[in-house]
Every structure is written in structure tokens, then in C-alpha cells.
Design a protein around this motif. Sequence first.
Motif, PDB file in Angstrom:
ATOM      1  N   PHE A  41      -4.703   5.513  -8.064  1.00 20.09           N
ATOM      2  CA  PHE A  41      -4.178   4.166  -7.889  1.00 20.09           C
ATOM      3  C   PHE A  41      -4.123   3.839  -6.404  1.00 20.09           C
ATOM      4  N   LEU A  58      -2.762   0.711  -4.355  1.00 21.95           N
ATOM      5  CA  LEU A  58      -1.979  -0.486  -4.613  1.00 21.95           C
ATOM      6  C   LEU A  58      -1.542  -1.171  -3.327  1.00 21.95           C
ATOM      7  N   ASN A  65      -3.859  -4.000  -7.703  1.00 26.86           N
ATOM      8  CA  ASN A  65      -4.621  -2.761  -7.812  1.00 26.86           C
ATOM      9  C   ASN A  65      -5.930  -3.004  -7.068  1.00 26.86           C
ATOM     10  N   TYR A  78      -3.500  -4.549 -16.192  1.00 26.53           N
ATOM     11  CA  TYR A  78      -4.384  -3.744 -15.337  1.00 26.53           C
ATOM     12  C   TYR A  78      -5.559  -3.133 -16.084  1.00 26.53           C
ATOM     13  N   GLU A 121      -2.723   6.134 -18.543  1.00 26.21           N
ATOM     14  CA  GLU A 121      -2.821   5.587 -17.185  1.00 26.21           C
ATOM     15  C   GLU A 121      -1.679   4.613 -16.919  1.00 26.21           C
ATOM     16  N   GLU A 153       1.595   6.346 -16.161  1.00 20.97           N
ATOM     17  CA  GLU A 153       1.652   6.868 -14.787  1.00 20.97           C
ATOM     18  C   GLU A 153       2.012   5.762 -13.807  1.00 20.97           C
ATOM     19  N   LEU A 154       1.362   4.624 -13.954  1.00 21.79           N
ATOM     20  CA  LEU A 154       1.650   3.499 -13.070  1.00 21.79           C
ATOM     21  C   LEU A 154       3.074   2.994 -13.302  1.00 21.79           C
TER      22      LEU A 154
END
Length: 88
Positions: free
Chosen positions: A28, A30, A46, A70, A76, A79-80
Motif C-alpha cells: 500500500f 497511500l 491509494n 479500493y 487486502e 489489512e488496509l
Amino acid sequence: MSERFFLYDDTVETKTRFVSFMGENSRFDLAIVRSDRYYGKHLVLNLLSSRFAIIGEDDLNEPGYIEHAYGLDENEANELREFLYEIV
């Protein structure tokens, strides 16, 4: 040429944090923009996928919001989401 009709044209102070991290499933990169513009929410870009969303804690609790915003799978997105819980 006709005159342009602006709905708004504001300049605001922002604080931007650039962060890159590697999760178990994805990387990622960001840009997290904070201002008074979005009622205390953050504009989270992102940089790898060119997707962004305006995110507050209520959005993180909304099922499927991060996945949709996203284009991420469930792992995924989790996690974000875990990272974003630390900053919003």
C-alpha cells in the motif's frame, strides 16, 4: 465562450501524510489528507491504484466499503482497514 459557473472554489490548509507499507497480501502506498473540509474524515488516496475515498471511522465499520472503494479482496481490505483504524 460562456462564463464558468463555480459551485465552490475554496482554498484550505491541509496536512498530508505519505505512508507505504507491505501487508501479508499487498503493498500500500497511500497519501492521507486531513483538513476541515470533510467533517473530520480523511481523504485517503491509494497511489498504486489511483483510487481514493473519504474515510472516517463509520466508513471503516461499513461492510464492504473499503473493498468497493479500493477494488480490494477481503484480505487486502482487512489489512488496509486495520491500518486506517490507527489514524482515523
